[in-house]
Design an enzyme around this catalytic site. Sequence first.
Site, PDB file in Angstrom:
ATOM      1  N   ASP A   1      42.332  49.610  95.774  1.00  0.00           N
ATOM      2  CA  ASP A   1      42.237  50.795  96.973  1.00  0.00           C
ATOM      3  C   ASP A   1      41.060  51.686  97.276  1.00  0.00           C
ATOM      4  O   ASP A   1      40.803  52.139  97.667  1.00  0.00           O
ATOM      5  CB  ASP A   1      41.795  52.048  94.900  1.00  0.00           C
ATOM      6  CG  ASP A   1      42.449  53.027  95.303  1.00  0.00           C
ATOM      7  OD1 ASP A   1      42.911  53.410  96.130  1.00  0.00           O
ATOM      8  OD2 ASP A   1      41.445  54.306  94.739  1.00  0.00           O
TER       9      ASP A   1
ATOM     10  N   LEU B   1      28.313  66.960  94.299  1.00  0.00           N
ATOM     11  CA  LEU B   1      29.506  65.717  95.581  1.00  0.00           C
ATOM     12  C   LEU B   1      30.922  65.350  96.148  1.00  0.00           C
ATOM     13  O   LEU B   1      31.464  66.131  96.882  1.00  0.00           O
ATOM     14  CB  LEU B   1      28.713  64.620  95.335  1.00  0.00           C
ATOM     15  CG  LEU B   1      26.861  64.602  95.440  1.00  0.00           C
ATOM     16  CD1 LEU B   1      26.868  63.002  95.898  1.00  0.00           C
ATOM     17  CD2 LEU B   1      26.568  64.728  97.322  1.00  0.00           C
ATOM     18  N   GLY B   2      31.051  65.660  94.739  1.00  0.00           N
ATOM     19  CA  GLY B   2      33.452  65.483  95.232  1.00  0.00           C
ATOM     20  C   GLY B   2      33.479  65.590  93.116  1.00  0.00           C
ATOM     21  O   GLY B   2      32.688  65.151  92.428  1.00  0.00           O
ATOM     22  N   GLN B   3      35.126  65.056  93.584  1.00  0.00           N
ATOM     23  CA  GLN B   3      35.695  64.804  91.989  1.00  0.00           C
ATOM     24  C   GLN B   3      36.979  63.912  92.161  1.00  0.00           C
ATOM     25  O   GLN B   3      37.095  63.456  93.216  1.00  0.00           O
ATOM     26  CB  GLN B   3      36.481  66.756  92.584  1.00  0.00           C
ATOM     27  CG  GLN B   3      36.833  66.885  90.284  1.00  0.00           C
ATOM     28  CD  GLN B   3      37.240  67.948  90.415  1.00  0.00           C
ATOM     29  OE1 GLN B   3      36.619  68.911  91.336  1.00  0.00           O
ATOM     30  NE2 GLN B   3      37.286  68.028  89.350  1.00  0.00           N
ATOM     31  N   GLY B   4      37.316  63.110  90.687  1.00  0.00           N
ATOM     32  CA  GLY B   4      38.090  62.514  91.329  1.00  0.00           C
ATOM     33  C   GLY B   4      38.967  62.689  89.673  1.00  0.00           C
ATOM     34  O   GLY B   4      38.589  63.546  89.175  1.00  0.00           O
ATOM     35  N   GLY B   5      39.966  61.612  89.272  1.00  0.00           N
ATOM     36  CA  GLY B   5      40.581  61.868  88.205  1.00  0.00           C
ATOM     37  C   GLY B   5      39.649  61.692  86.760  1.00  0.00           C
ATOM     38  O   GLY B   5      39.598  62.116  85.795  1.00  0.00           O
ATOM     39  N   PHE B   6      37.999  60.915  87.277  1.00  0.00           N
ATOM     40  CA  PHE B   6      37.583  60.751  86.279  1.00  0.00           C
ATOM     41  C   PHE B   6      36.075  61.432  85.707  1.00  0.00           C
ATOM     42  O   PHE B   6      35.961  61.911  85.025  1.00  0.00           O
ATOM     43  CB  PHE B   6      36.420  59.472  86.673  1.00  0.00           C
ATOM     44  CG  PHE B   6      35.330  59.946  87.429  1.00  0.00           C
ATOM     45  CD1 PHE B   6      34.603  60.155  88.629  1.00  0.00           C
ATOM     46  CD2 PHE B   6      36.461  59.231  89.646  1.00  0.00           C
ATOM     47  CE1 PHE B   6      34.030  60.710  89.441  1.00  0.00           C
ATOM     48  CE2 PHE B   6      35.906  59.619  90.358  1.00  0.00           C
ATOM     49  CZ  PHE B   6      34.923  60.149  90.218  1.00  0.00           C
ATOM     50  N   GLY B   7      36.493  62.876  86.919  1.00  0.00           N
ATOM     51  CA  GLY B   7      35.373  64.268  86.852  1.00  0.00           C
ATOM     52  C   GLY B   7      34.471  64.073  87.747  1.00  0.00           C
ATOM     53  O   GLY B   7      35.365  64.098  89.051  1.00  0.00           O
TER      54      GLY B   7
ATOM     55  N   LYS C   1      27.652  59.842  88.881  1.00  0.00           N
ATOM     56  CA  LYS C   1      29.128  59.861  88.340  1.00  0.00           C
ATOM     57  C   LYS C   1      29.741  59.928  87.191  1.00  0.00           C
ATOM     58  O   LYS C   1      28.931  59.322  86.029  1.00  0.00           O
ATOM     59  CB  LYS C   1      29.850  58.954  88.268  1.00  0.00           C
ATOM     60  CG  LYS C   1      31.503  58.893  88.228  1.00  0.00           C
ATOM     61  CD  LYS C   1      32.217  57.378  88.812  1.00  0.00           C
ATOM     62  CE  LYS C   1      32.460  56.611  90.323  1.00  0.00           C
ATOM     63  NZ  LYS C   1      33.539  55.987  90.558  1.00  0.00           N
TER      64      LYS C   1
END
Length: 808
Positions: free
Chosen positions: A637, A518-524, A540
């Site tokens: 945030d 679904l998506g991606q961030g700095g966490f994974g 997540k």
Amino acid sequence: MKTSMEGYTILFFCSLLLSIFLTSTATDTITMSQPIRDGETIVSAGGSFELGIFSPDSMKRYLGIWYKKISIPTVVWVANRESTPLVDSSGVLKVTKEGILQLLNRNGSIIWSSNSSRWAQNPVAKLLDTGNLVVIDEKDDNPENFLWQSFDYPCDTLLPGMKLGRNMTTGLEWHLSSWKSTDNPSPGDFTYRLDPQGFPQFVVRDGSVEQFRSGPWNGLHFSGFPDQIPYTTYNPHFVFNQKETYYTDELCNDSVVTRLVLNRNGIIQRFSWNDQTQDWDLSQSVPKDNCDNYAICGAYGSCNIGNSQDYCGCLKGFVPKSQQDWDISDYSNGCVRRMPLNCGSGDGFTKHSGIKFPDTRYSWYNESMTLKECESLCLKNCSCMAYTSLDVRNGGSGCLLWFGDLIDIRAFPEDKKEIYIRMASSEIGMSLSLKLDQVGSKKKKRVWIIVSLALLVGMVFLGLGLTLFVRKKKKLSREGKKGHTVERGYTTEELELPLFDLATVANATNNFSINNKLGQGGFGLVYKGVLEDGQEIAVKRLSKNSRQGLNEFKNEVIHIAKLQHRNLVKLLGCCLQVDETILIYEFMPNKSLDFFIFDHTRSILLDWTKRFQIIIGIAQGLLYLHRDSRLRIIHRDLKAGNILLDNKMNPKISDFGLARSFDENETEGNTKKVVGTYGYMSPEYAIDGLYSVKSDVFSFGVLLLEIAWRLYIEGKPLELIDASIGDSSNTSEVLRAIHVGLLCVQRCPEDRPNMSTVVLMLGSESELPQPKQPGFFNERNLVGTDSSSHKHEPCSTNEVTITLLEAR
């Protein structure tokens, strides 16, 4: 508190002012030979109210009544709100020889008319100083002989002397209905009306769906309005007899101006005019929080907004009907008895106070019985679940019984009225005394009590010992397993979350397939998953190489695990197994807000109504975090990408990895490591590392605007409106949203409103203060010459970590 009535625009204000300067009949009466035309008005004898034709927008015109002496134009009644509005200034209001009021257009066609139940010799229409427009025989002003009166047809406003309820003889119903929008007085979606089933109560409905219930009248106030007393400006009356059932207000002082309004968002508000501030003071507003939402905790559930964990809990002696549902904050199934009733062997009652009394739709009442007789009657009927005094005055009198499940209960600690709820005798320790009463021996009774107490104490100690033994054994077992989470800085006990097995999560995501991403961030990465029971989830998965992600993970669990609000994303559980660190959330099918508003094609799917709904939802979610949650939480945030949308486009605030919490006595914090997203950060946070609830308010303002300050000061605010919503937008609503957004992004935190004020401003038509220049991150001095805020010394060693936004 600055506020005013719904439905006013600048054009409306000008329209009312114009009526003052145009020709007026200078009387309070319309006769058959003296009608009034658009631009003319009649004024009540005491000068309190005025009747004429007004325009809430640039096209449509309505016949209405408004306050004459109030400086803020405030309409209290509209005649032709359910019929065709006038489209020009040619309207005429006349009274016929049959005693009927008629509003005619340019062609002489009837736009609106009243009715009359009997004939009069010389009918006239008269505007009374109560705000009531009546049709009477000129020589007979007895209220019992009114041919017609506007008080019988309320709109969104209840004035003192008006009735809210029902005439059982004629079938006439008095109820409130909201305006459709700020510039459209047509009936909206919300109504506030009497529910006559069982003991009468009033209910706010959105269409046919219950939203709020007043609770039963107890002689002093409605159970759902504990703050309705003490009364200083008006006396409430509830009349309940075979002919009529209604609520009405009686003024304590004729100089007081007060009104009750059902606004276009379904909120009941009590306003009083303040001569000193020349504005309306808001003294009461319901629903006021989530616990006012109808039956939010299900049967035998009680909602407590001050609960440190969840809103919903079960009444004493009850447990969740489905613990699994409650674990994921689904309370709709409510609670069930821990011990089943056994009517034949004798039940009893437990006393409860400090709660809103349950829904009285299935109830029975008697005005003359004593409380003891009430108890006896309820005990004899196995379907009777609770009882109380009908009238709490003078020590209490009458009887009110409930049948079937008890629903829509909330905690009101300040209200000490008592209700008695049926329980199994074994649950309340009554079975022993009931059996011994049948034996008739006082001596045996004492012996049995002593023996029972001794056995009970022994069982308690035995149970405690076994519990401690089992817990210790489980702890030792967990610590001996590979992948125990102590090495990550916390234990599973600390998380207090449902644990998912890794195999279950892997199976739900097709072994973390890239097709499920679904998506991606700095966490994974975030994956979509489907559990075996069909429930969709968002997974997540923390990257094994992300130390920052680990900190965010721990922070997210701490701040959101126990928070429950319709506008916060739900954290369903976690998976801590082998070397995996995973969070499981409810799945949001419509992705995030930025997926729509920053895309030219998808943005047209969000008309203004949906956008405003999203704005209100975000505001209410932030208000919960800042004020009503068990911790005072600063999100830090808030941005479009962190606003998720469910299948109905309801917004859910997500991603609490950067959140911080305050104690009750703390108001702001300071950090040398600034994290967040450029463009949404408040100046004092981005530059000096100072964060508070006002930091979130700033981010909310940016969300509201994506602002261009110079367009506003040049008088071009409508150029800010997204072209994709132009046709669907409510101009006055959009302008208000822009104005509120500008107030939120003011440079100085002290100038920004808090979220409770933001929610109020968005939901009313109050006069808003002029915003000062917003804060920009390239400004080093946060204190302008037009602000009274204190200057904060900069921290030269601040380390800033920001996320750049993509071009739009």
